[in-house]
Scaffold this motif. Sequence first.
Motif, PDB file in Angstrom:
ATOM      1  N   PRO A 123       2.213 -13.006  13.553  1.00 12.61           N
ATOM      2  CA  PRO A 123       3.455 -12.333  13.945  1.00 12.61           C
ATOM      3  C   PRO A 123       3.683 -12.428  15.449  1.00 12.61           C
ATOM      4  O   PRO A 123       2.727 -12.325  16.234  1.00 12.61           O
ATOM      5  N   PRO A 124       4.892 -12.646  15.859  1.00 13.39           N
ATOM      6  CA  PRO A 124       5.182 -12.725  17.293  1.00 13.39           C
ATOM      7  C   PRO A 124       5.024 -11.346  17.920  1.00 13.39           C
ATOM      8  O   PRO A 124       5.190 -10.319  17.255  1.00 13.39           O
ATOM      9  N   PRO A 125       4.734 -11.311  19.178  1.00  9.14           N
ATOM     10  CA  PRO A 125       4.577 -10.001  19.839  1.00  9.14           C
ATOM     11  C   PRO A 125       5.888  -9.225  19.855  1.00  9.14           C
ATOM     12  O   PRO A 125       6.972  -9.807  19.966  1.00  9.14           O
ATOM     13  N   SER A 126       5.772  -7.944  19.672  1.00 16.15           N
ATOM     14  CA  SER A 126       6.954  -7.099  19.678  1.00 16.15           C
ATOM     15  C   SER A 126       7.481  -6.970  21.098  1.00 16.15           C
ATOM     16  O   SER A 126       6.719  -6.932  22.063  1.00 16.15           O
ATOM     17  N   LEU A 127       8.772  -6.903  21.192  1.00 12.62           N
ATOM     18  CA  LEU A 127       9.386  -6.755  22.518  1.00 12.62           C
ATOM     19  C   LEU A 127       9.108  -5.389  23.104  1.00 12.62           C
ATOM     20  O   LEU A 127       9.235  -5.173  24.324  1.00 12.62           O
ATOM     21  N   LEU A 128       8.702  -4.438  22.261  1.00 13.35           N
ATOM     22  CA  LEU A 128       8.434  -3.088  22.739  1.00 13.35           C
ATOM     23  C   LEU A 128       6.996  -2.925  23.231  1.00 13.35           C
ATOM     24  O   LEU A 128       6.668  -1.911  23.862  1.00 13.35           O
ATOM     25  N   GLU A 129       6.159  -3.903  22.890  1.00 11.56           N
ATOM     26  CA  GLU A 129       4.787  -3.801  23.336  1.00 11.56           C
ATOM     27  C   GLU A 129       4.683  -4.080  24.841  1.00 11.56           C
ATOM     28  O   GLU A 129       5.337  -4.969  25.371  1.00 11.56           O
ATOM     29  N   THR A 130       3.830  -3.297  25.500  1.00  6.99           N
ATOM     30  CA  THR A 130       3.588  -3.507  26.926  1.00  6.99           C
ATOM     31  C   THR A 130       2.483  -4.530  27.079  1.00  6.99           C
ATOM     32  O   THR A 130       1.531  -4.566  26.295  1.00  6.99           O
ATOM     33  N   PRO A 131       2.550  -5.361  28.061  1.00  4.08           N
ATOM     34  CA  PRO A 131       1.494  -6.357  28.256  1.00  4.08           C
ATOM     35  C   PRO A 131       0.155  -5.693  28.567  1.00  4.08           C
ATOM     36  O   PRO A 131       0.107  -4.638  29.209  1.00  4.08           O
ATOM     37  N   ALA A 132      -0.900  -6.242  28.052  1.00  5.72           N
ATOM     38  CA  ALA A 132      -2.257  -5.670  28.265  1.00  5.72           C
ATOM     39  C   ALA A 132      -2.619  -5.750  29.742  1.00  5.72           C
ATOM     40  O   ALA A 132      -2.312  -6.737  30.437  1.00  5.72           O
ATOM     41  N   ALA A 133      -3.315  -4.688  30.205  1.00  2.00           N
ATOM     42  CA  ALA A 133      -3.704  -4.642  31.628  1.00  2.00           C
ATOM     43  C   ALA A 133      -4.862  -5.589  31.861  1.00  2.00           C
ATOM     44  O   ALA A 133      -5.770  -5.695  31.040  1.00  2.00           O
ATOM     45  N   LYS A 134      -4.821  -6.307  32.945  1.00  2.00           N
ATOM     46  CA  LYS A 134      -5.866  -7.217  33.302  1.00  2.00           C
ATOM     47  C   LYS A 134      -6.975  -6.474  34.024  1.00  2.00           C
ATOM     48  O   LYS A 134      -6.766  -5.619  34.798  1.00  2.00           O
TER      49      LYS A 134
END
Length: 214
Positions: free
Chosen positions: A203-214
């Motif tokens: 599944p493609p990433p949701s637009l509501l998901e925040t990018p994971a912190a590095k």
Amino acid sequence: MKTLIASALLLAAPAWALAQTAPQPAGKPAAQAEAKKSASKASTKPAAAKSAAAKSNKAAGEAHRAVAKASPTSSRTQLHSGAMQVAAGISAAETALTPQELAIAENVYTGRMACELGAFVEVEADAQSPGRFYVHGKGFRYHMSPVVSVTSAVRLEDQRAGAVWIQIANKSMLMNQKLGQRMADECMSPQQVTVAEAIRKNPPPSLLETPAAK
């Protein structure tokens, strides 16, 4: 002397009587018969002329009635011809697809497609009008043309019926804008089934998901 004259008269009387009772010459009855025949012919000519005139009038009347009967048929034929010409003009106008519309038509999936709730839709290319399609199923049949859309979706429309076929990467749907209802959804061709499976697995990433912190 008187006795001789009287004897002569007595001898001449029978000859004179025979002359009076003698038959008429043969030529006279023949002439009379010929005269009667001519008169008979002359009397039949007016009758023949009247009969010929009556036949002529009858023929003229029949011709007039034939023309009168043919007139409505002729009018109907002209109307039918006019309607056919109008239909031919509409058909000619329909065949004038733009290059962009023809490009959209090349991306349309065809064949029988299973939809949700056990329904199906079949998309069939119109062999008589390249670039157009018949979209049909249980209780409906539409003749659709490609329409340029602002989105990436492939869109076909039957403007008269108000039907719209929308095709995206993983499914297609059929709507009736006049009725304001969706007639079929989740319709998939084999190509769309493949895409749908790939999306399900990755599944493609949701637009509501925040990018994971590095």
